[in-house]
Write an enzyme that holds these catalytic residues in place. Structure first.
Site, short mmCIF file in Angstrom:
data_model
loop_
_atom_site.label_atom_id
_atom_site.label_comp_id
_atom_site.label_asym_id
_atom_site.label_seq_id
_atom_site.Cartn_x
_atom_site.Cartn_y
_atom_site.Cartn_z
CG HIS A 117 -21.72 32.23 8.30
ND1 HIS A 117 -22.06 32.93 9.62
CD2 HIS A 117 -20.36 31.99 8.05
CE1 HIS A 117 -20.77 32.61 10.16
NE2 HIS A 117 -19.77 32.34 9.12
CG ASP A 133 -25.43 32.50 9.98
OD1 ASP A 133 -25.21 31.15 10.26
OD2 ASP A 133 -24.61 33.25 9.85
CG MET A 148 -19.11 40.89 6.51
SD MET A 148 -19.41 39.36 7.25
CE MET A 148 -18.72 39.19 8.98
CD GLU A 205 -12.87 35.86 11.00
OE1 GLU A 205 -13.81 36.43 10.15
OE2 GLU A 205 -12.86 35.53 12.08
CE LYS A 248 -10.71 29.82 15.69
NZ LYS A 248 -12.38 29.69 15.59
CD GLU A 283 -12.75 36.11 15.91
OE1 GLU A 283 -13.33 36.44 14.83
OE2 GLU A 283 -12.86 35.39 16.80
CG HIS A 308 -9.41 34.26 15.20
ND1 HIS A 308 -10.06 34.47 13.72
CD2 HIS A 308 -10.30 33.70 15.98
CE1 HIS A 308 -11.12 33.91 13.91
NE2 HIS A 308 -11.69 33.26 15.13
CG ASP A 320 -14.74 39.31 13.24
OD1 ASP A 320 -15.45 40.07 12.44
OD2 ASP A 320 -14.70 38.12 12.62
CG ASP A 331 -12.66 30.34 19.17
OD1 ASP A 331 -12.37 31.46 19.44
OD2 ASP A 331 -13.27 30.06 17.77
CG ASP A 347 -16.05 33.28 19.69
OD1 ASP A 347 -15.10 33.75 19.28
OD2 ASP A 347 -16.64 32.14 18.93
CG ASP A 351 -17.19 36.32 15.17
OD1 ASP A 351 -18.09 35.98 15.53
OD2 ASP A 351 -16.29 36.17 14.41
C1 GCO Z 1 -14.78 31.58 14.22
C2 GCO Z 1 -14.71 32.76 13.33
C3 GCO Z 1 -16.13 32.86 12.61
C4 GCO Z 1 -16.05 33.76 11.29
C5 GCO Z 1 -17.25 33.75 10.43
C6 GCO Z 1 -17.24 34.70 9.65
O1 GCO Z 1 -13.90 31.50 14.90
O2 GCO Z 1 -15.82 30.76 14.26
O3 GCO Z 1 -14.35 33.96 13.64
O4 GCO Z 1 -17.25 33.53 13.66
O5 GCO Z 1 -15.68 35.27 11.82
O6 GCO Z 1 -17.37 32.70 9.99
O7 GCO Z 1 -16.67 34.34 8.20
MN MN Z 2 -14.50 36.01 13.33
MN MN Z 3 -13.48 33.35 15.98
#
Ligand code: GCO
Ligand code: MN
Ligand code: MN
Length: 390
Positions: A57, A60, A91, A184, A186, A220, A223, A248, A258, A260, A290
């Site tokens: 990002h 980041d 990316m 993307e 979610k 993703e 998500h 992702d 969430d 991850d 991700d």
């Molecule tokens: C989340 C998202 C993020 C995005 C990222 C890319 O659930 O926080 O998956 O990780 O993928 O911000 O734009």
């Molecule tokens: Mn993501």
């Molecule tokens: Mn995510």
């Protein structure tokens, strides 16, 4: 013997600065790991081995309040780390969720000034990503949503989002950049309800954009699973539409917050069918993990987390190869599908005469309904291959 599960650049595995750089902070507790600089994160990825790319990002890499001199120094260190590790930037994306200015959304905010700032911030994010040679730009609308639908007209939200993407596509083209944009979805977190909650919602939006050819999706695992949906089917829809521009990979227990988790760690069977789908259909884009390591992990365990993500993918890829080559699977697959070129030709495209022929056909409904479909055996054989029983 060469290690079949050792990643190479050809696998196009990538990690985000925010994933391996995650400090373990959660809503209930502070960090458990040290903050690493972008250059230190790239060095860590170099230590992992076999990593093709890194993603970021805008913030980041360059904090939102960095001075020009600070930004220049961070970028210099980051570029040097990329060079020493031979890792590329794959990316880029924009943080349109962290700062309080985006508390009620970015492109869909009710405040015209916030919407304009979000677009300006993304223009700068595109400049930064282009400077480092990124080819994909992801849009994740973290704050694009509501807690109460009293706040916004959801139809207006779709229009605001479309208009922002149209503007930014033109900006990228006019700037001479060769980005592909990947949207993307979610369903929730951080907002109570997010607009474009599933990949399917974005697939429906894309044809209405000004430059639909430039825009695809970045589905993703977590998500789609948070929404209780079958991720493999979401990816299949994107692949079929020629819109799988990025992916992702992580994991997620259904019905939870969430999480991850490391790819393949929660639902290996779903992960297997996903890898099989990507490999069977020759997806050749970046595969981005991700996800982040458990909050309990230290630096060494973060490295294990990153290695494990890639290794699990490659193990499942090998399982998919075995599945495709398995004699019993092949014979079961032959049994379950009955092909007929003549019948398919009849329904391949409407003509009055085909409709007439079809209308006059006699079908033996009972016979068709009583055909054996040994899916239990097929699924069990799949499990045996997955569980390593030959
Ligand atoms: C989340 C998202 C993020 C995005 C990222 C890319 O659930 O926080 O998956 O990780 O993928 O911000 O734009
Ligand atoms: Mn993501
Ligand atoms: Mn995510």
């Amino acid at each position: 013997m060469p290690d079949t599960y050792k990643p190479t650049m050809r696998d196009k595995f990538t990690f985000g600065l925010w994933t391996v750089g995650n400090t373990g902070r959660d809503p209930f507790g502070g960090p458990t790991r040290a903050v690493l600089t972008p250059a230190e994160i790239v060095d860590l990825l170099g230590e992992v081995g076999g990593v093709c790319g890194v993603n970021f990002h805008d913030n980041d890499l360059v904090p939102i309040d960095a001075t020009e001199a600070e930004a220049a120094e961070i970028k210099r260190d980051f570029a040097a780390a990329l060079k020493r590790t031979k890792i590329q930037v794959a990316m880029g994306t924009t943080n349109l969720f962290g700062d309080p200015v985006f508390k009620d959304g970015a492109f869909t905010s009710n405040d015209a000034e916030v919407r304009a700032y979000a677009i300006q911030k993304t223009m700068r994010g595109l400049d930064l990503a282009a400077e480092f040679g990124a080819r994909v730009f992801v849009f994740w609308g973290g704050r694009e949503g509501v807690e109460t639908d009293a706040a916004k007209d959801p139809v207006e939200a779709v229009r605001r989002f479309r208009s922002a993407i149209d503007f930014l596509c033109d900006y990228a083209v006019e700037s001479g950049y060769e980005f592909r944009f990947a949207l993307e979805a979610k369903p929730n977190e951080p907002r109570g309800h997010m607009y474009f909650p599933t990949t399917g919602h974005y697939l429906a939006l894309i044809p209405s954009l000004k430059r639909p050819e430039m825009v695809g999706v970045n589905p993703e695992v977590a998500h789609e699973h948070m929404a209780g949906l079958n991720f493999v089917h979401a990816v299949a829809a994107a692949l079929e539409a020629g819109k799988l521009f990025h992916i992702d990979l992580n994991d997620q227990e259904f019905g939870r917050y969430d999480q991850d988790f490391r790819f393949g760690s929660a639902n290996p069977k779903h992960a297997f069918f996903l890898v099989k789908l990507l490999e069977d259909h020759k997806y050749d884009g970046f595969k981005h993990f991700d996800s982040h390591a458990f909050r309990t992990a230290d630096r060494d365990d973060v490295i294990e987390f990153a290695r494990g993500s890639m290794r699990s993918y490659l193990i499942l890829k090998e399982k998919a190869r075995r599945w495709n080559a398995d004699k019993e699977i092949k014979s079961l697959l032959r049994k379950i599908s009955r092909a007929s070129k003549d019948i398919d030709a009849l329904t391949a495209g409407f003509t009055a005469s085909r409709a007439e022929t079809l209308g006059a056909m006699a079908f033996d409904r009972e016979k068709l309904g009583s055909r054996a479909l040994p899916y239990e055996r097929l699924d069990q054989r799949t499990m045996e291959i997955l569980l390593g029983v030959d």
